[in-house]
Design a protein around this motif. Structure first.
Motif, PDB file in Angstrom:
ATOM      1  N   MET A   1       2.531   6.021   1.805  1.00  0.00           N
ATOM      2  CA  MET A   1       1.585   6.995   1.202  1.00  0.00           C
ATOM      3  C   MET A   1       0.804   7.579   2.342  1.00  0.00           C
ATOM      4  O   MET A   1       0.015   6.822   3.172  1.00  0.00           O
ATOM      5  CB  MET A   1       0.749   6.231   0.246  1.00  0.00           C
ATOM      6  N   GLN A   2       0.859   8.981   2.309  1.00  0.00           N
ATOM      7  CA  GLN A   2       0.187   9.696   3.573  1.00  0.00           C
ATOM      8  C   GLN A   2      -1.520   9.681   3.141  1.00  0.00           C
ATOM      9  O   GLN A   2      -1.903   9.221   1.919  1.00  0.00           O
ATOM     10  CB  GLN A   2       0.506  10.923   3.456  1.00  0.00           C
ATOM     11  N   ALA A   3      -2.567  10.055   3.945  1.00  0.00           N
ATOM     12  CA  ALA A   3      -3.599  10.051   3.654  1.00  0.00           C
ATOM     13  C   ALA A   3      -4.108  10.864   2.475  1.00  0.00           C
ATOM     14  O   ALA A   3      -4.936  10.667   1.707  1.00  0.00           O
ATOM     15  CB  ALA A   3      -4.494  10.429   4.784  1.00  0.00           C
ATOM     16  N   ASP A  46       3.561  -0.589   0.394  1.00  0.00           N
ATOM     17  CA  ASP A  46       5.154  -0.185   0.812  1.00  0.00           C
ATOM     18  C   ASP A  46       5.849  -0.654  -0.268  1.00  0.00           C
ATOM     19  O   ASP A  46       7.152  -0.218  -0.493  1.00  0.00           O
ATOM     20  CB  ASP A  46       5.127  -0.943   2.191  1.00  0.00           C
ATOM     21  N   LYS A  47       5.628  -1.459  -1.207  1.00  0.00           N
ATOM     22  CA  LYS A  47       6.323  -1.857  -2.277  1.00  0.00           C
ATOM     23  C   LYS A  47       6.587  -0.935  -3.512  1.00  0.00           C
ATOM     24  O   LYS A  47       7.397  -1.294  -4.402  1.00  0.00           O
ATOM     25  CB  LYS A  47       5.962  -3.139  -2.794  1.00  0.00           C
ATOM     26  N   PHE A  48       5.676   0.087  -3.476  1.00  0.00           N
ATOM     27  CA  PHE A  48       5.701   1.176  -4.603  1.00  0.00           C
ATOM     28  C   PHE A  48       6.997   1.676  -4.561  1.00  0.00           C
ATOM     29  O   PHE A  48       7.142   2.350  -3.533  1.00  0.00           O
ATOM     30  CB  PHE A  48       4.644   1.746  -4.495  1.00  0.00           C
ATOM     31  N   ASP A  49       7.658   2.025  -5.671  1.00  0.00           N
ATOM     32  CA  ASP A  49       8.906   2.788  -5.618  1.00  0.00           C
ATOM     33  C   ASP A  49       8.780   3.761  -6.989  1.00  0.00           C
ATOM     34  O   ASP A  49       8.646   3.477  -7.905  1.00  0.00           O
ATOM     35  CB  ASP A  49       9.985   1.885  -6.085  1.00  0.00           C
ATOM     36  N   GLY A  53       8.661   4.348 -11.766  1.00  0.00           N
ATOM     37  CA  GLY A  53       7.359   4.735 -12.585  1.00  0.00           C
ATOM     38  C   GLY A  53       6.347   5.138 -11.500  1.00  0.00           C
ATOM     39  O   GLY A  53       6.173   5.158 -10.674  1.00  0.00           O
ATOM     40  N   PRO A  54       5.229   5.491 -12.434  1.00  0.00           N
ATOM     41  CA  PRO A  54       4.236   6.427 -11.839  1.00  0.00           C
ATOM     42  C   PRO A  54       3.108   5.325 -10.862  1.00  0.00           C
ATOM     43  O   PRO A  54       3.164   4.164 -11.418  1.00  0.00           O
ATOM     44  CB  PRO A  54       3.427   6.997 -12.824  1.00  0.00           C
ATOM     45  N   VAL A  55       2.782   5.828 -10.032  1.00  0.00           N
ATOM     46  CA  VAL A  55       1.499   4.643  -9.333  1.00  0.00           C
ATOM     47  C   VAL A  55       0.785   4.371 -10.345  1.00  0.00           C
ATOM     48  O   VAL A  55       0.006   3.343  -9.888  1.00  0.00           O
ATOM     49  CB  VAL A  55       0.817   5.724  -8.221  1.00  0.00           C
ATOM     50  N   VAL A  56       0.097   4.973 -11.372  1.00  0.00           N
ATOM     51  CA  VAL A  56      -0.812   4.550 -12.027  1.00  0.00           C
ATOM     52  C   VAL A  56      -0.304   3.191 -12.757  1.00  0.00           C
ATOM     53  O   VAL A  56      -1.124   2.163 -13.017  1.00  0.00           O
ATOM     54  CB  VAL A  56      -1.459   5.383 -13.268  1.00  0.00           C
ATOM     55  N   ALA A  57       0.978   2.953 -13.182  1.00  0.00           N
ATOM     56  CA  ALA A  57       1.614   1.915 -13.828  1.00  0.00           C
ATOM     57  C   ALA A  57       1.580   0.689 -12.827  1.00  0.00           C
ATOM     58  O   ALA A  57       1.190  -0.376 -13.125  1.00  0.00           O
ATOM     59  CB  ALA A  57       2.838   2.294 -14.215  1.00  0.00           C
ATOM     60  N   PHE A  58       1.927   1.206 -11.444  1.00  0.00           N
ATOM     61  CA  PHE A  58       1.940  -0.054 -10.415  1.00  0.00           C
ATOM     62  C   PHE A  58       0.501  -0.560 -10.153  1.00  0.00           C
ATOM     63  O   PHE A  58       0.354  -1.678 -10.073  1.00  0.00           O
ATOM     64  CB  PHE A  58       2.447   0.773  -9.088  1.00  0.00           C
ATOM     65  N   ALA A  59      -0.458   0.496 -10.302  1.00  0.00           N
ATOM     66  CA  ALA A  59      -1.953   0.049 -10.045  1.00  0.00           C
ATOM     67  C   ALA A  59      -2.315  -0.768 -11.156  1.00  0.00           C
ATOM     68  O   ALA A  59      -2.900  -1.784 -10.929  1.00  0.00           O
ATOM     69  CB  ALA A  59      -2.843   1.337  -9.769  1.00  0.00           C
ATOM     70  N   GLU A 136       7.020  -1.060 -16.334  1.00  0.00           N
ATOM     71  CA  GLU A 136       6.767  -1.312 -14.910  1.00  0.00           C
ATOM     72  C   GLU A 136       5.247  -1.911 -14.544  1.00  0.00           C
ATOM     73  O   GLU A 136       5.266  -3.107 -13.726  1.00  0.00           O
ATOM     74  CB  GLU A 136       6.694   0.133 -14.320  1.00  0.00           C
ATOM     75  N   ALA A 137       4.035  -1.849 -15.165  1.00  0.00           N
ATOM     76  CA  ALA A 137       2.967  -2.318 -14.851  1.00  0.00           C
ATOM     77  C   ALA A 137       2.932  -3.858 -15.413  1.00  0.00           C
ATOM     78  O   ALA A 137       2.079  -4.604 -14.884  1.00  0.00           O
ATOM     79  CB  ALA A 137       1.953  -1.612 -15.802  1.00  0.00           C
ATOM     80  N   LEU A 138       3.712  -4.112 -16.464  1.00  0.00           N
ATOM     81  CA  LEU A 138       3.636  -5.608 -16.995  1.00  0.00           C
ATOM     82  C   LEU A 138       4.915  -6.165 -16.567  1.00  0.00           C
ATOM     83  O   LEU A 138       4.915  -7.370 -16.824  1.00  0.00           O
ATOM     84  CB  LEU A 138       3.616  -5.739 -18.587  1.00  0.00           C
ATOM     85  N   ASP A 139       5.637  -5.602 -15.721  1.00  0.00           N
ATOM     86  CA  ASP A 139       6.824  -6.449 -14.959  1.00  0.00           C
ATOM     87  C   ASP A 139       7.781  -6.945 -16.169  1.00  0.00           C
ATOM     88  O   ASP A 139       8.036  -8.177 -16.297  1.00  0.00           O
ATOM     89  CB  ASP A 139       6.546  -7.351 -14.205  1.00  0.00           C
TER      90      ASP A 139
END
Length: 166
Positions: A1-3, A46-49, A53-59, A136-139
Motif C-alpha cells: 500500500m502506497q502512502a 502485505d497480507k491484504f489481497d 474483498g475490500p480493505v474495509v472487510a480486511f480491517a 472475508e472479514a470473519l474468515d
C-alpha cells in the motif's frame, strides 16, 4: 500500500472501525481499539489481497480480533450501547423519536443472538457489506455467512413476535 492509498484507507475505514467498536459497547475504549486495529493493519498490510474483498472487510476482521482480545483481557462483557443520534427539533421530532425507540428495542433484541450472528447482522445492515466481504472479514465461507444471516433474521422475527414488538 502506497502512502496516498494509506491516507484514503484511514479516511474511509477509521470512522467505520470506531463505529463498530461503539456498536460492540466499548464506550471510551473505542478510540484505543480503533488505533490498535490500525497498528495491526499496518503490520499485516502485505497480507491484504484485494481479490478476496475490500480493505474495509480486511480491517473489520482485524477489528473483530482486537475486540475479542480486549474482552478476554478485561474479563467482562461489553455492553452494547445505542449509536449516538443527533436530534434536531422540528415538526418531525415525534416520528424520529418513535423510530429511535423502535431501533433501541431492536438493538436490545439483537443482543440475545449469538455473537457471530450479531456481527453478521452488523456488517450486512450497518456497514452494507456483501456476504462475500463479510466472509472475508470473519474468515468464513460465503455460504456460512448466508446461513448465519438467515438464522439471525428468523430468530429476530421470532423474538420480536414473542415480545409483540412488531
Amino acid at each position: 500500500m502506497q502512502a496516498g492509498e494509506w491516507d484514503r484507507v484511514v479516511d474511509e475505514v477509521g470512522p467505520r472501525l470506531y463505529r463498530y467498536f461503539k456498536y460492540k459497547g466499548c464506550g471510551d475504549e473505542a478510540a484505543d481499539l480503533t488505533q490498535e486495529t490500525f497498528i495491526r493493519l499496518v503490520r499485516v498490510r502485505d497480507k491484504f489481497d484485494s481479490s478476496r474483498g475490500p480493505v474495509v472487510a480486511f480491517a473489520l476482521g482485524i477489528a473483530l480480533n482486537v475486540w475479542r482480545e480486549s474482552r478476554r483481557q478485561n474479563h467482562r462483557e461489553h455492553e452494547p450501547i445505542e449509536a449516538a443520534n443527533e436530534i434536531v427539533i422540528d415538526s418531525g421530532l415525534q416520528e424520529r423519536l418513535e423510530r429511535m425507540n423502535e431501533a433501541s428495542r431492536l438493538r436490545e433484541v439483537v443482543t440475545h443472538l449469538p455473537l457471530v450472528q450479531q456481527d453478521v447482522l452488523y456488517f450486512y445492515f450497518d456497514e452494507e457489506m456483501t456476504t462475500r466481504a463479510i466472509g472475508e472479514a470473519l474468515d468464513m465461507p460465503e455460504g456460512t455467512v448466508k446461513s448465519h444471516l438467515h438464522r439471525a433474521k428468523e430468530t429476530l422475527r421470532t423474538l420480536l413476535e414473542k415480545k409483540e414488538w412488531i
